[in-house]
Design an enzyme around this catalytic site. Structure first.
Site, PDB file in Angstrom:
ATOM      1  N   TYR A 208       0.801  -1.175   0.172  1.00  0.00           N
ATOM      2  CA  TYR A 208       0.035  -0.143   0.031  1.00  0.00           C
ATOM      3  C   TYR A 208       0.982   1.429   0.044  1.00  0.00           C
ATOM      4  O   TYR A 208       0.527   2.062  -0.857  1.00  0.00           O
ATOM      5  CB  TYR A 208      -0.971  -0.006   1.137  1.00  0.00           C
ATOM      6  CG  TYR A 208      -1.868   1.158   1.232  1.00  0.00           C
ATOM      7  CD1 TYR A 208      -2.827   1.433   0.206  1.00  0.00           C
ATOM      8  CD2 TYR A 208      -1.578   2.410   2.168  1.00  0.00           C
ATOM      9  CE1 TYR A 208      -3.748   2.316   0.333  1.00  0.00           C
ATOM     10  CE2 TYR A 208      -2.679   3.481   2.226  1.00  0.00           C
ATOM     11  CZ  TYR A 208      -3.407   3.582   1.184  1.00  0.00           C
ATOM     12  OH  TYR A 208      -4.232   4.603   1.222  1.00  0.00           O
TER      13      TYR A 208
ATOM     14  N   LYS B  97       1.185   4.165  -3.057  1.00  0.00           N
ATOM     15  CA  LYS B  97       0.850   5.597  -2.884  1.00  0.00           C
ATOM     16  C   LYS B  97       2.048   6.602  -3.052  1.00  0.00           C
ATOM     17  O   LYS B  97       1.987   7.625  -3.556  1.00  0.00           O
ATOM     18  CB  LYS B  97       0.262   6.028  -1.224  1.00  0.00           C
ATOM     19  CG  LYS B  97      -1.071   5.345  -1.372  1.00  0.00           C
ATOM     20  CD  LYS B  97      -2.178   5.899  -2.177  1.00  0.00           C
ATOM     21  CE  LYS B  97      -3.498   5.441  -2.079  1.00  0.00           C
ATOM     22  NZ  LYS B  97      -4.450   6.014  -3.098  1.00  0.00           N
TER      23      LYS B  97
END
Length: 255
Positions: free
Chosen positions: A154, A158
């Site tokens: 994750y 990002k």
């Protein structure tokens, strides 16, 4: 006339959370909306909520996963011109350390957060540049600037969104197209429930005994970015709950 009135805005992940709040905020300012999400019933609820308060709003619903190639075929065929792109759809699955993760699930995270986001920009940026008009806001995260255990994929996704946004911002400078990002910390949405594979108890624990950011908070910040005069670009807003000092440092109070 309000600067956003009669603009056409496309929002991904519009059935709940930040996307839903953003749809309402833009309807309030007179935008025509194209709302994309996987859940038809939830999207219909969003449209009914908007039309109840703003009955003249034009709301189009597209029921697709952002990873579905058919979505982009339909967009190019029927929705080739938009003024505002809100790249909101995103995904996190699990909080295991990387060696214990389900690799196929993690590839789904990368596909949703990176590939689909980039493809959406690639679909609409050329037209915006040709018209010399348009706004793009990519939903990033504090995880795009900092890292934490259990968030390898994750955080990587990002970080990619952040680098992508900054690079495209440089490439489009001076052409009246604003490419921006917002990087929230803890926002209480369905995000954690999805991350924990539907475990509501685990999701509730994430926000227990603290005051998280709400989707409406983020939507108001995004509208602020869009409402600036054309010569002003808010490159990025980084925001966290007052009770959150870092991605995994949260001050919790006794209930």
């Amino acid at each position: 006339m309000h600067p956003l009135k009669e603009k056409i805005a496309l929002i991904t992940g519009a059935s709940s959370g930040i996307g839903r709040s953003m749809a309402y905020q833009l309807a309030m300012r007179g935008c025509e909306l194209i709302l994309i999400a996987r859940r038809k019933e939830k999207l219909q609820e969003v449209r009914l909520e908007i039309l109840k308060d703003y009955p003249l709003t034009v709301v189009h619903l597209l029921v697709y996963d952002v990873n579905d190639p058919n979505l982009y075929i339909e967009l190019k065929k029927n929705w080739s011109k938009i003024d505002i792109l809100i790249n909101n759809a995103g995904l996190a699955l699990g909080r295991d350390k990387f060696e214990a993760t389900n690799f196929d699930e993690q590839m789904q995270v990368l596909s949703t957060n990176i590939t689909a986001s980039f493809k959406m920009v690639h679909t609409y940026l050329p037209g915006m540049l040709e018209r010399e008009s348009g706004d793009i806001i990519n939903l990033c995260s504090v995880a795009g600037h900092l890292t934490y255990q259990g968030g390898a994929i994750y955080c990587a996704s990002k970080h990619a969104v952040s680098a992508f946004t900054k690079s495209v911002r440089e490439e489009t400078a001076g052409r009246n197209v604003r490419v921006m990002q917002i990087s929230p910390g803890m926002v209480e949405t369905e995000f954690s429930k999805v991350r924990f594979h539907g475990d509501q108890k685990a999701a509730d624990a994430v926000y227990s005994n603290m005051n998280p950011i709400t989707p409406d908070d983020i939507a108001r910040m995004m509208v602020f970015m869009l409402e600036q005069p054309r010569h002003v670009t808010i490159d990025e807003i980084i925001t966290m709950a007052t009770d959150q000092g870092a991605p995994t440092y949260v001050v919790r109070r006794n209930s």
